[in-house]
Design an enzyme around this catalytic site. Structure first.
Site: not given
Ligand code: PLP
Length: 390
Positions: A71-72, A150, A178, A198-200, A324
């Site tokens: 996702g990042t 999130n 999310q 994002s997959g996970h 994070c």
């Molecule tokens: N954006 C949101 C709203 C998220 O909750 C997260 C992960 O917690 C991310 C982006 C980042 O995703 P990834 O962990 O796949 O980089």
């Protein structure tokens, strides 16, 4: 011991069906999808198959889906692409409550000389439309607003924001990491140019994501190298995980409506019981427009981390903020932006559910939490009065 897992906004377990689809591609089918031979060609077709499944979940066209590593990366790519595509414009708009994947990238842009507006939210974590309307101007290159938060699960009015931006021909990206798989998303009816997932977060593995880019949107790659993803994202594809993401999206599509109702009923039972049984407790965030699986609650005058440690002794996993930011004892930037008093921020806990949670697990939390809260309050070195003044 199998944990009682209520931390699904941090990451989800891989669905067994997803793992089954992936395994042959971690073992026997190790070819490179760019190779000319049949062995590689098969993998290319599997990737296209997965692309179609991801597209179906959000009602996009397969060619509008770019696979990324997370996702990042999708978020960074979307923002950077818009900036590179409109180099004469120097203004970016986002909110104060974004995930660090957007927030810190925008802070980085501010340090590089871009003008960045970080929009406020109200005390329920809701989007400030007036502040947004005031912020948009002719210098705005792009706007990045999350679909759902999130930490609180609060959903933003993405359709309304997008309609305003479309009229002004400003690129609009939404971080839907999310939201995808939890609530219906239909990009044909949603005026967004780019959308991250994002997959996970939806029972696929970590290390795979996707960026939806609407046909006709100017696009500039962030990762530059080989010709993969039609030159839009270089790097040999994470084949097994991409296949897993496709399967996870297929499952999400199949179960979405039924699952949302199930998660809401479990979440609401938990919230109601904890509010009733634990004095000085509250729900943080709007309870009307919210993801079905998320609750963020505060138990005043104690530390969220202390609650987490006690829950951990029972094998219960929850979170005191985004994955994070927990680890540093910094109070949540989301709850701070909402103006939640510090004594409540420090005692905040997020429970985020998935299809694998059961009512018995909810009952277990309801059984043990009130005693934990009571015990921690008795142990608290702070007088209630002192904390009130924080
Ligand atoms: N954006 C949101 C709203 C998220 O909750 C997260 C992960 O917690 C991310 C982006 C980042 O995703 P990834 O962990 O796949 O980089």
């Amino acid at each position: 011991m199998k944990p009682i897992y209520f931390d699904n906004n941090a990451t989800t377990p891989i669905a067994p069906e997803v793992l089954n689809e992936m395994l042959p591609y971690l073992k026997d089918f190790y070819g490179n999808p760019s190779s000319m031979h049949t062995f590689g060609g098969h993998l290319h077709r599997k990737i296209e198959d997965a692309r179609a499944k991801v597209a179906v979940l959000i009602n996009a066209e397969p060619e509008e889906i770019i696979f990324t590593s997370c996702g990042t990366e999708s978020d960074n790519t979307a923002i950077m692409s818009a900036i590179e595509s409109y180099p004469q414009k120097r203004h970016v708009i986002t909110t104060r409550v974004e995930h660090p994947a957007v927030l810190n990238f925008c802070k980085h842009l501010a340090r590089k000389g871009f003008r960045v507006t970080f929009l406020p939210v109200d005390k329920l974590g809701r989007f400030d439309m007036d502040a947004f309307l005031k912020a948009v101007d002719d210098d705005t290159a792009m706007v990045s607003i999350m679909y759902a938060n999130n930490e609180t699960g609060v959903i933003f009015p993405i359709k309304e924001i997008g309609e305003i931006l479309r009229e002004r021909k400003i690129v609009f990206h939404t971080d839907a990491v999310q939201a995808v798989g939890k609530i219906p998303i239909n990009v044909k009816e949603l005026p967004v140019d780019m959308l991250s997932l994002s997959g996970h977060k939806l029972h696929a593995p970590k290390g795979v994501g996707a960026l939806y880019v609407r046909k006709g949107t100017r696009f500039y790659p962030y990762i530059i190298g080989g010709h993969q993803e039609h030159g839009r994202r270089a790097g040999t594809e994470n084949v097994a995980s991409i296949i897993g993401l496709g399967k996870a999206c297929e499952l999400a599509k199949e179960h979405l409506h039924k699952e949302a109702g199930y998660l809401c009923s479990l979440r609401d039972k938990l919230e109601k019981a904890l509010l009733d049984l634990c004095p000085d407790s509250q729900i943080n965030g709007d309870t009307i427009n919210r993801l079905p699986n998320t609750t963020n609650m505060s138990f005043r005058y104690i530390e969220g981390e202390a609650i987490l440690l006690r829950l951990d002794e029972y094998g219960i996993c929850a979170s005191s903020g985004s994955a994070c930011t927990s680890g540093s004892l910094e109070p949540s930037h989301v709850l701070r932006a909402m103006g939640i008093p510090f004594n409540a921020i420090h005692g905040s806990i997020r429970f985020s559910l998935s299809r694998y949670n059961t009512e018995e697990e909810i009952d277990k939390v309801i059984e043990i939490m009130p005693a934990i809260i009571k015990e921690l309050r008795m142990l608290s070195p702070y007088g209630k009065k002192e904390l009130e003044n924080c």
